[in-house]
Design a protein around this motif. Structure first.
Motif, PDB file in Angstrom:
ATOM      1  N   PRO A  64      47.293  53.022 -85.296  1.00  0.00           N
ATOM      2  CA  PRO A  64      46.446  53.040 -86.491  1.00  0.00           C
ATOM      3  C   PRO A  64      45.308  52.021 -86.458  1.00  0.00           C
ATOM      4  CG  PRO A  64      48.591  52.095 -86.993  1.00  0.00           C
ATOM      5  CD  PRO A  64      48.651  52.593 -85.590  1.00  0.00           C
ATOM      6  N   VAL A  65      45.446  50.963 -85.648  1.00  0.00           N
ATOM      7  CA  VAL A  65      44.407  49.945 -85.533  1.00  0.00           C
ATOM      8  C   VAL A  65      44.204  49.644 -84.045  1.00  0.00           C
ATOM      9  CG1 VAL A  65      43.626  47.640 -86.194  1.00  0.00           C
ATOM     10  CG2 VAL A  65      45.155  48.903 -87.724  1.00  0.00           C
ATOM     11  N   ILE A  66      42.951  49.633 -83.626  1.00  0.00           N
ATOM     12  CA  ILE A  66      42.628  49.342 -82.228  1.00  0.00           C
ATOM     13  C   ILE A  66      41.728  48.118 -82.209  1.00  0.00           C
ATOM     14  CG2 ILE A  66      41.653  50.232 -80.081  1.00  0.00           C
ATOM     15  CD1 ILE A  66      41.877  53.031 -81.662  1.00  0.00           C
ATOM     16  N   SER A  67      42.074  47.147 -81.389  1.00  0.00           N
ATOM     17  CA  SER A  67      41.307  45.908 -81.308  1.00  0.00           C
ATOM     18  C   SER A  67      40.589  45.817 -79.967  1.00  0.00           C
ATOM     19  CB  SER A  67      42.253  44.712 -81.454  1.00  0.00           C
ATOM     20  OG  SER A  67      41.562  43.516 -81.212  1.00  0.00           O
ATOM     21  N   PHE A  68      39.319  45.461 -80.046  1.00  0.00           N
ATOM     22  CA  PHE A  68      38.514  45.210 -78.854  1.00  0.00           C
ATOM     23  C   PHE A  68      38.077  43.761 -78.906  1.00  0.00           C
ATOM     24  CE2 PHE A  68      38.142  49.655 -79.809  1.00  0.00           C
ATOM     25  CZ  PHE A  68      38.219  50.271 -78.578  1.00  0.00           C
ATOM     26  N   ILE A  69      38.376  43.021 -77.869  1.00  0.00           N
ATOM     27  CA  ILE A  69      37.995  41.616 -77.777  1.00  0.00           C
ATOM     28  C   ILE A  69      37.132  41.492 -76.531  1.00  0.00           C
ATOM     29  CG2 ILE A  69      38.820  39.242 -77.565  1.00  0.00           C
ATOM     30  CD1 ILE A  69      41.468  40.241 -78.865  1.00  0.00           C
ATOM     31  N   SER A 122      43.449  54.958 -89.343  1.00  0.00           N
ATOM     32  CA  SER A 122      44.133  55.659 -90.433  1.00  0.00           C
ATOM     33  C   SER A 122      43.794  55.014 -91.769  1.00  0.00           C
ATOM     34  CB  SER A 122      45.653  55.652 -90.219  1.00  0.00           C
ATOM     35  OG  SER A 122      46.204  54.406 -90.585  1.00  0.00           O
ATOM     36  N   LYS A 123      43.758  55.848 -92.792  1.00  0.00           N
ATOM     37  CA  LYS A 123      43.486  55.376 -94.151  1.00  0.00           C
ATOM     38  C   LYS A 123      44.569  54.401 -94.588  1.00  0.00           C
ATOM     39  CE  LYS A 123      40.978  55.777 -97.917  1.00  0.00           C
ATOM     40  NZ  LYS A 123      39.623  55.256 -97.958  1.00  0.00           N
ATOM     41  N   GLY A 183      47.072  39.139 -87.382  1.00  0.00           N
ATOM     42  CA  GLY A 183      46.792  40.130 -86.352  1.00  0.00           C
ATOM     43  C   GLY A 183      47.934  40.385 -85.392  1.00  0.00           C
ATOM     44  N   GLY A 184      48.808  39.421 -85.202  1.00  0.00           N
ATOM     45  CA  GLY A 184      49.920  39.610 -84.275  1.00  0.00           C
ATOM     46  C   GLY A 184      51.163  40.184 -84.923  1.00  0.00           C
ATOM     47  N   ALA A 185      51.219  40.179 -86.273  1.00  0.00           N
ATOM     48  CA  ALA A 185      52.439  40.594 -86.943  1.00  0.00           C
ATOM     49  C   ALA A 185      52.253  41.760 -87.899  1.00  0.00           C
ATOM     50  CB  ALA A 185      53.042  39.414 -87.711  1.00  0.00           C
ATOM     51  N   ASP A 186      51.103  41.888 -88.514  1.00  0.00           N
ATOM     52  CA  ASP A 186      50.880  42.931 -89.517  1.00  0.00           C
ATOM     53  C   ASP A 186      50.393  44.210 -88.867  1.00  0.00           C
ATOM     54  OD1 ASP A 186      51.588  41.242 -91.526  1.00  0.00           O
ATOM     55  OD2 ASP A 186      49.549  40.729 -92.096  1.00  0.00           O
ATOM     56  N   GLY A 187      51.140  45.275 -89.067  1.00  0.00           N
ATOM     57  CA  GLY A 187      50.696  46.576 -88.592  1.00  0.00           C
ATOM     58  C   GLY A 187      50.824  46.732 -87.094  1.00  0.00           C
ATOM     59  N   SER A 188      50.553  47.922 -86.662  1.00  0.00           N
ATOM     60  CA  SER A 188      50.601  48.236 -85.243  1.00  0.00           C
ATOM     61  C   SER A 188      49.176  48.199 -84.707  1.00  0.00           C
ATOM     62  CB  SER A 188      51.211  49.621 -85.049  1.00  0.00           C
ATOM     63  OG  SER A 188      51.186  49.980 -83.704  1.00  0.00           O
ATOM     64  N   VAL A 189      48.887  47.185 -83.909  1.00  0.00           N
ATOM     65  CA  VAL A 189      47.537  47.004 -83.384  1.00  0.00           C
ATOM     66  C   VAL A 189      47.566  47.198 -81.876  1.00  0.00           C
ATOM     67  CG1 VAL A 189      45.587  45.423 -83.156  1.00  0.00           C
ATOM     68  CG2 VAL A 189      47.013  45.340 -85.207  1.00  0.00           C
ATOM     69  N   ALA A 190      46.735  48.092 -81.388  1.00  0.00           N
ATOM     70  CA  ALA A 190      46.605  48.295 -79.947  1.00  0.00           C
ATOM     71  C   ALA A 190      45.449  47.444 -79.454  1.00  0.00           C
ATOM     72  CB  ALA A 190      46.336  49.760 -79.650  1.00  0.00           C
ATOM     73  N   ILE A 191      45.691  46.656 -78.420  1.00  0.00           N
ATOM     74  CA  ILE A 191      44.635  45.859 -77.801  1.00  0.00           C
ATOM     75  C   ILE A 191      44.059  46.697 -76.665  1.00  0.00           C
ATOM     76  CG2 ILE A 191      44.055  43.717 -76.615  1.00  0.00           C
ATOM     77  CD1 ILE A 191      45.099  43.149 -79.369  1.00  0.00           C
ATOM     78  N   ALA A 195      36.643  56.655 -87.357  1.00  0.00           N
ATOM     79  CA  ALA A 195      37.421  55.592 -87.993  1.00  0.00           C
ATOM     80  C   ALA A 195      37.245  55.593 -89.506  1.00  0.00           C
ATOM     81  CB  ALA A 195      37.006  54.237 -87.433  1.00  0.00           C
ATOM     82  N   GLU A 196      38.259  55.085 -90.189  1.00  0.00           N
ATOM     83  CA  GLU A 196      38.190  54.885 -91.634  1.00  0.00           C
ATOM     84  C   GLU A 196      37.402  53.624 -91.967  1.00  0.00           C
ATOM     85  OE1 GLU A 196      39.325  56.925 -94.018  1.00  0.00           O
ATOM     86  OE2 GLU A 196      40.049  58.350 -92.522  1.00  0.00           O
ATOM     87  N   GLY A 197      37.429  52.653 -91.067  1.00  0.00           N
ATOM     88  CA  GLY A 197      36.714  51.405 -91.267  1.00  0.00           C
ATOM     89  C   GLY A 197      36.681  50.610 -89.975  1.00  0.00           C
ATOM     90  N   ILE A 198      35.719  49.681 -89.880  1.00  0.00           N
ATOM     91  CA  ILE A 198      35.575  48.840 -88.690  1.00  0.00           C
ATOM     92  C   ILE A 198      35.381  47.406 -89.161  1.00  0.00           C
ATOM     93  CG2 ILE A 198      34.223  48.368 -86.614  1.00  0.00           C
ATOM     94  CD1 ILE A 198      33.265  51.276 -86.721  1.00  0.00           C
ATOM     95  N   LEU A 199      36.236  46.516 -88.678  1.00  0.00           N
ATOM     96  CA  LEU A 199      36.117  45.093 -88.983  1.00  0.00           C
ATOM     97  C   LEU A 199      35.480  44.419 -87.771  1.00  0.00           C
ATOM     98  CD1 LEU A 199      36.773  42.713 -90.881  1.00  0.00           C
ATOM     99  CD2 LEU A 199      39.001  42.573 -89.759  1.00  0.00           C
ATOM    100  N   VAL A 200      34.344  43.765 -87.986  1.00  0.00           N
ATOM    101  CA  VAL A 200      33.591  43.188 -86.876  1.00  0.00           C
ATOM    102  C   VAL A 200      33.418  41.694 -87.074  1.00  0.00           C
ATOM    103  CG1 VAL A 200      31.439  43.265 -85.557  1.00  0.00           C
ATOM    104  CG2 VAL A 200      32.304  45.347 -86.646  1.00  0.00           C
ATOM    105  N   PHE A 201      33.835  40.934 -86.074  1.00  0.00           N
ATOM    106  CA  PHE A 201      33.576  39.492 -86.007  1.00  0.00           C
ATOM    107  C   PHE A 201      32.619  39.292 -84.834  1.00  0.00           C
ATOM    108  CE2 PHE A 201      37.709  39.714 -88.062  1.00  0.00           C
ATOM    109  CZ  PHE A 201      37.487  38.909 -89.176  1.00  0.00           C
TER     110      PHE A 201
END
Length: 186
Positions: free
Chosen positions: A157-162, A117-118, A132-140, A58-64
């Motif tokens: 380009p963005v993968i979300s894990f909840i 992706s960068k 999160g629901g509108a910006d970019g293509s996010v795969a849940i 990954a280019e980066g990881i956002l963690v909550f």
């Protein structure tokens, strides 16, 4: 109808109180957030070794690490986290969402967004607030075990894990979630 309106008002007052008190105690220190992120990532990678491989590319990881959601007809959630690039937390964010509908209770969960992706990472970083629901293509990621998860079969380009302490959550959504930069905690 009158009873419904009374319940709705009561629910709004309860939610307002929850949000007010949570704002007082929710602001964690930088050291607390960093430690929670390390702990959540360790548990996440133990749960899904394939996710560790994916994260390494990954280019980066956002963690909550901890998002608390409470609701009674009207719901809301709040959490703080950080964007990690090359194993360094470079910017801190909050995660806020609201919803209306049949709901009752309190839950705690963690969210991890992996920027593959960068371009997706740069787009995220340039925005003052990210929906999160509108910006970019996010795969849940909706897998129960991580074995179907590989860098080859994920093209988003963005993968979300909840996930909760019990594991990945099925049918989770980022709809209505607003992610915004915050000042670096002390």
């Amino acid at each position: 109808l009158r009873i419904f309106i009374m319940r709705l008002r009561l629910g709004m007052w309860i939610l307002l109180l929850l949000v007010s008190f949570s704002q007082l105690s929710i602001a964690a220190s930088k050291a607390e957030i960093d430690a929670q992120i390390d702990e959540v990532l360790q548990k996440f990678f133990e749960f899904s070794p394939a996710a560790k491989t994916l994260a390494s590319k990954a280019e980066g990881i956002l963690v909550f690490p901890s998002i608390v959601k409470a609701g009674w007809v009207i719901g809301g959630s709040y959490g703080e986290g950080a964007l990690r690039v090359k194993n360094q937390n470079i910017q801190y964010y909050n995660n806020i969402s609201g919803s209306v509908g049949f709901q009752f209770g309190i839950e705690k969960r963690s969210e991890i967004l992996i920027f593959m992706s960068k371009d997706a990472l740069v787009h995220f970083q340039k925005n003052k607030g990210w929906d999160g629901g509108a910006d970019g293509s996010v795969a849940i990621a909706n897998f129960g075990v991580g074995e179907d998860l590989t860098a080859e079969n994920i093209k988003d380009p963005v993968i979300s894990f909840i996930f909760s302490p019990q594991g990945l959550m099925v049918n989770a959504s980022l709809e209505g979630t607003k992610i915004s930069k915050i000042d670096e905690p002390k």
